[in-house]
Motif scaffolding. Structure first.
Motif, PDB file in Angstrom:
ATOM      1  N   GLY A   1      57.264  35.281  62.223  1.00  0.00           N
ATOM      2  CA  GLY A   1      56.094  35.769  62.924  1.00  0.00           C
ATOM      3  C   GLY A   1      56.371  36.860  63.933  1.00  0.00           C
ATOM      4  O   GLY A   1      55.528  37.156  64.785  1.00  0.00           O
ATOM      5  N   ILE A   2      57.529  37.463  63.859  1.00  0.00           N
ATOM      6  CA  ILE A   2      57.879  38.551  64.781  1.00  0.00           C
ATOM      7  C   ILE A   2      57.128  39.812  64.348  1.00  0.00           C
ATOM      8  O   ILE A   2      57.087  40.132  63.159  1.00  0.00           O
ATOM      9  N   PRO A   3      56.539  40.562  65.295  1.00  0.00           N
ATOM     10  CA  PRO A   3      55.729  41.736  64.932  1.00  0.00           C
ATOM     11  C   PRO A   3      56.582  42.937  64.538  1.00  0.00           C
ATOM     12  O   PRO A   3      56.773  43.874  65.310  1.00  0.00           O
ATOM     13  N   VAL A   4      57.098  42.901  63.325  1.00  0.00           N
ATOM     14  CA  VAL A   4      57.922  43.999  62.821  1.00  0.00           C
ATOM     15  C   VAL A   4      57.385  44.457  61.474  1.00  0.00           C
ATOM     16  O   VAL A   4      56.985  43.644  60.642  1.00  0.00           O
ATOM     17  N   THR A   5      57.327  45.770  61.292  1.00  0.00           N
ATOM     18  CA  THR A   5      56.966  46.370  60.009  1.00  0.00           C
ATOM     19  C   THR A   5      58.045  47.398  59.668  1.00  0.00           C
ATOM     20  O   THR A   5      58.886  47.739  60.505  1.00  0.00           O
ATOM     21  N   CYS A   6      58.019  47.901  58.438  1.00  0.00           N
ATOM     22  CA  CYS A   6      59.025  48.900  58.064  1.00  0.00           C
ATOM     23  C   CYS A   6      58.522  49.754  56.918  1.00  0.00           C
ATOM     24  O   CYS A   6      57.524  49.434  56.264  1.00  0.00           O
ATOM     25  N   GLU A   7      59.226  50.846  56.698  1.00  0.00           N
ATOM     26  CA  GLU A   7      58.877  51.804  55.647  1.00  0.00           C
ATOM     27  C   GLU A   7      60.119  52.146  54.834  1.00  0.00           C
ATOM     28  O   GLU A   7      61.252  52.036  55.321  1.00  0.00           O
ATOM     29  N   ALA A   8      59.891  52.567  53.599  1.00  0.00           N
ATOM     30  CA  ALA A   8      60.968  53.098  52.755  1.00  0.00           C
ATOM     31  C   ALA A   8      60.533  54.448  52.217  1.00  0.00           C
ATOM     32  O   ALA A   8      59.344  54.701  52.018  1.00  0.00           O
ATOM     33  N   THR A   9      61.500  55.311  51.963  1.00  0.00           N
ATOM     34  CA  THR A   9      61.204  56.640  51.442  1.00  0.00           C
ATOM     35  C   THR A   9      61.405  56.682  49.930  1.00  0.00           C
ATOM     36  O   THR A   9      62.190  55.896  49.381  1.00  0.00           O
ATOM     37  N   PRO A  10      60.734  57.598  49.238  1.00  0.00           N
ATOM     38  CA  PRO A  10      60.962  57.736  47.798  1.00  0.00           C
ATOM     39  C   PRO A  10      62.420  58.012  47.434  1.00  0.00           C
ATOM     40  O   PRO A  10      62.910  57.500  46.426  1.00  0.00           O
ATOM     41  N   HIS A  11      63.108  58.817  48.250  1.00  0.00           N
ATOM     42  CA  HIS A  11      64.497  59.109  47.864  1.00  0.00           C
ATOM     43  C   HIS A  11      65.406  57.889  48.007  1.00  0.00           C
ATOM     44  O   HIS A  11      66.396  57.776  47.289  1.00  0.00           O
TER      45      HIS A  11
END
Length: 426
Positions: free
Chosen positions: A250-260
């Protein structure tokens, strides 16, 4: 009143994971109607059979380079590249010259955006003054000027107390902190992922631990402050697992990944092409698989390009001396289709969610929706369109891509921003 009727397309609704053949009627800036077989007089009609209509795509991580580095990119050229790529909104990073670390600079940037941008542009302010990691920037006043997040992207906030204070202070203004997770002491002068191919090439390595220890730190700080942290360009198996475990707690963390980072492995560096030099570096096959698994199970919330254009002469040097970065806006849709949708990792609605609903939610934007009454921001994708990547044809000033001369499948063919067609290759 201007009217536009888009006929016969497959409308992708990321909210309920469905694709349905419908027409969309646009009147002025709004979506007036979404239904089957709309009939209306005095309207411009476009037949979009066998095409996908998706909510306008949002790229929450781009470098538009202006002010200060206009030889690499400008707001005009960067947003034209975004429109070509299908993005109706972008959030621009603050590592310009000067660094966007105060209210007056944000206001000046907003003026330039109003003059030159063809898509919506949302500024991101620096976490620290000059992105030097030593003293908090003017986050409160920048918030009043319209920033949507803070980040020192390109630089890590090495001082943990500064990062803790940033999370608390930014939280007071409902701003997410976007973290460039890198222990610069571990990275040193490295330019590629530490592994077999760094040994083969002799290029200086960056260990996976340089990312993972900082992801672990920022998760701990987010847990302690209960303020959200967003991990930029996640690239290692260990980092993905850390975020997965944090979300379960339940920790407020999000993330992203790149196409490369889900399309290429570090084997690509054996060409010694500086187009493969990115920050964080291209990782191992095992890491790429972990990124795909993270996208599939929802651990990774967002796909963002980390569009990082450079002048050709800057990349046309020895590997060690070239700047990090890929020009990513114009190849993103094709790579998502080729590497994720065609291979069954994500459906189109799931992929679109990571390009619309999720970034809008993280940044607090009222965007990423296809519904009646909403502002008409949408993109039209031809998933069957095969094309060869020719950097000379990029709209972006940055021609730096490791996908040159590759055949990809899928392309944005039309972009509508605030009811106006800003790109059309139909």
């Amino acid at each position: 009143m201007s009217k536009l009727l888009l006929k016969g397309a497959e409308v992708v609704n990321p909210g309920n994971n469905e694709i349905k053949q419908q027409d969309i009627l646009i009147e002025d800036e709004e979506i007036a109607k979404i239904a089957s077989n709309i009939k209306v007089e005095d309207v411009k009609k476009m037949d979009l059979s066998n095409k996908l209509i998706v909510p306008g795509l949002i790229d929450m991580h781009v470098h538009l380079r202006e002010p200060g580095f206009e030889h690499k990119e400008t707001i005009a050229t960067g947003t034209q590249a975004a429109a070509k790529g299908g993005f109706t909104s972008v959030a621009c990073m603050p590592n310009t010259n000067p660094v966007l670390d105060k209210e007056t600079l944000i206001e000046g940037l907003n003026q330039k955006i109003a003059e030159d941008a063809v898509v919506n542009v949302y500024p991101i302010g620096a976490i620290t003054k000059g992105s030097q990691g030593k003293e908090l920037a003017e986050i409160g006043s920048m918030s009043q000027a319209g920033i949507v997040a803070v980040s020192d992207d390109g630089n890590a906030v090495m001082n943990s107390e500064i990062m803790r204070l940033a999370l608390k202070y930014a939280g007071d203004f409902d701003l997410p902190v976007i973290s460039h997770c890198e222990d610069e002491n571990l990275s040193g002068d490295g330019v590629v992922h530490e592994g077999y191919y760094s040994t083969v090439t002799g290029l200086d390595p960056i260990p996976a631990s340089s990312e993972e220890v900082m992801v672990a730190r920022d998760i701990a700080l987010a847990r302690e402050t209960n303020n959200p942290v967003h991990i930029a360009h996640i690239s290692t198996k260990g980092a993905v697992q850390l975020v997965r475990d944090a979300k379960k707690q339940g920790i407020p963390v999000t993330c992203e990944a790149t196409p490369h980072h889900f399309s290429l492995t570090d084997q690509a560096i054996t060409s010694f092409s500086t187009a493969t030099k990115v920050h964080p570096p291209l990782r191992s096959k095992e890491d790429v698989q972990a990124i795909k698994e993270g996208l599939e199970d929802g651990t990774i919330d967002v796909i963002a390009t980390d569009h990082a254009p450079h002048a050709t002469e800057e990349k046309d040097v020895e590997y060690d001396y070239a700047p990090f970065g890929i020009s990513g806006l114009e190849t993103a849709i094709a790579l998502i289709n080729t590497e994720l949708v065609e291979t069954g990792v994500l459906s189109w609605p799931q992929a679109v969610e990571k390009l619309t609903t999720n970034p809008a939610s993280i940044l607090g934007l009222d965007e990423g929706k296809l519904k009646e009454g909403a502002v008409a921001n949408l993109s039209v994708i031809d998933p069957d369109y095969k094309w060869e990547v020719k950097p000379k044809d990029f709209v972006s000033k940055g021609k730096n891509t490791p996908f040159a001369d590759e055949e990809l499948k899928g392309q944005n063919i039309m972009t509508v921003v605030n009811g106006e067609i800003v790109y059309n290759n139909k």
